[in-house]
Design an enzyme around this catalytic site. Structure first.
Site, PDB file in Angstrom:
ATOM      1  N   ASN A  42       0.830  -1.202   0.000  1.00  0.00           N
ATOM      2  CA  ASN A  42       0.000   0.000   0.000  1.00  0.00           C
ATOM      3  C   ASN A  42       0.869   1.259   0.000  1.00  0.00           C
ATOM      4  OD1 ASN A  42      -2.383   1.627   0.278  1.00  0.00           O
ATOM      5  ND2 ASN A  42      -3.351  -0.069   1.373  1.00  0.00           N
ATOM      6  N   HIS A  84      23.260   1.255  13.775  1.00  0.00           N
ATOM      7  CA  HIS A  84      24.450   2.046  14.071  1.00  0.00           C
ATOM      8  C   HIS A  84      25.042   1.643  15.420  1.00  0.00           C
ATOM      9  CE1 HIS A  84      23.164   4.705  10.773  1.00  0.00           C
ATOM     10  NE2 HIS A  84      21.945   4.527  11.265  1.00  0.00           N
ATOM     11  N   GLY A  96      -0.662  -1.751   8.583  1.00  0.00           N
ATOM     12  CA  GLY A  96      -0.181  -0.397   8.347  1.00  0.00           C
ATOM     13  C   GLY A  96       0.639   0.168   9.490  1.00  0.00           C
ATOM     14  N   THR A 107      10.936  -6.728  16.686  1.00  0.00           N
ATOM     15  CA  THR A 107      12.337  -6.705  17.098  1.00  0.00           C
ATOM     16  C   THR A 107      12.977  -8.080  17.085  1.00  0.00           C
ATOM     17  OG1 THR A 107      11.761  -6.971  19.433  1.00  0.00           O
ATOM     18  CG2 THR A 107      11.909  -4.713  18.588  1.00  0.00           C
ATOM     19  N   LYS A 108      12.163  -9.145  16.953  1.00  0.00           N
ATOM     20  CA  LYS A 108      12.702 -10.497  16.911  1.00  0.00           C
ATOM     21  C   LYS A 108      11.826 -11.352  15.997  1.00  0.00           C
ATOM     22  CE  LYS A 108      10.377 -11.726  21.247  1.00  0.00           C
ATOM     23  NZ  LYS A 108      10.574 -12.229  22.622  1.00  0.00           N
TER      24      LYS A 108
END
Length: 238
Positions: free
Chosen positions: A119, A149, A178, A201-202
């Site tokens: 989308n 970083h 979304g 995150t995993k």
């Protein structure tokens, strides 16, 4: 920071943390082009800069098709031609349907399967490989981040420091809601659903719904599962 978030960050960056323990200057300072441990690299390298600029040219052409008055068949044919130039791999018989505007870093690191739908307003920072399976749906403003970083601000050094990139893999038949964000190195299993606004995150197992920040499993998906919208509608109409 919660223990869950700390654990998720630790799991995501094991190899990065291991790499940073060696081959660095004692005082932590680095100059552009100095040797850095894998998977770190220098993003302002001239070759990488030129590759990103080439992608911008193709993205500009693609995103301008959002203003086109061509008939649908001709418009989709034109978009497919550009996507074949931009992306690393598509299925030409069942090409992706990507609503402009779309943004990415390189394009050639992105491989998508058959009948992929994206989308409006999605972003893929493909500094590493991004693999997307068949029959995958993205809601608006989905973002995939491969780069990261150093945590030490001296090493990070703003615009002038090194960065790393880890691949992101999305299986077949996945729905990403979304505004969801997928962080470096994650894999989303076949048939999974990522709730809108989630931060992944995993790794996500197959056939589950995850939601939240950080995203956690909130339910299993069973065969024939229409989702809660059906039961809610029944409750309203009865």
């Amino acid at each position: 920071m919660s223990k869950e978030v700390e654990a998720a960050i630790g799991s995501m960056s094991k190899e990065v943390e291991a790499a940073t323990t060696s081959k660095l200057p004692v005082d932590g300072s680095l100059k552009q082009g100095d040797p850095v441990p894998e998977p770190y690299y220098w993003p302002l390298d001239e070759k990488l800069f030129e590759q990103r600029r080439a992608a911008r040219d193709k993205l500009r052409r693609y995103n301008l098709t959002g203003l086109s008055s061509l008939p649908t068949t001709e418009l989709e044919a034109e978009r497919t031609v550009i996507l074949r130039e931009l992306l690393g791999k598509i299925n030409p018989e069942r090409p992706p349907f990507i609503e402009p505007p779309f943004q990415c870093d390189y394009g050639f690191n992105i491989e998508v399967g058959a009948d992929f739908y994206m989308n409006f307003g999605c972003v893929i920072l493909d500094c590493a490989k991004v693999t997307i399976g068949d029959n995958v749906l993205f809601g608006p403003n989905v973002q995939i981040y491969c780069p990261g970083h150093p945590l030490d601000p001296v090493l990070r050094n703003g615009l002038n420091g090194p960065e790393y990139a880890l691949p992101v893999t999305i299986g077949n038949d996945v729905w990403v809601g979304g505004g969801a964000i997928l962080l470096p190195g994650v894999t989303v299993g076949d048939g999974a659903v990522v709730g809108a606004g989630s931060v992944v995150t995993k790794d996500v197992p197959p056939m589950v719904v995850v939601a939240g920040n950080p995203a956690k499993v909130v339910r299993q998906i069973e065969k024939g599962d229409w989702g809660s919208v059906v039961s809610r509608r029944k409750n309203v109409t009865t």
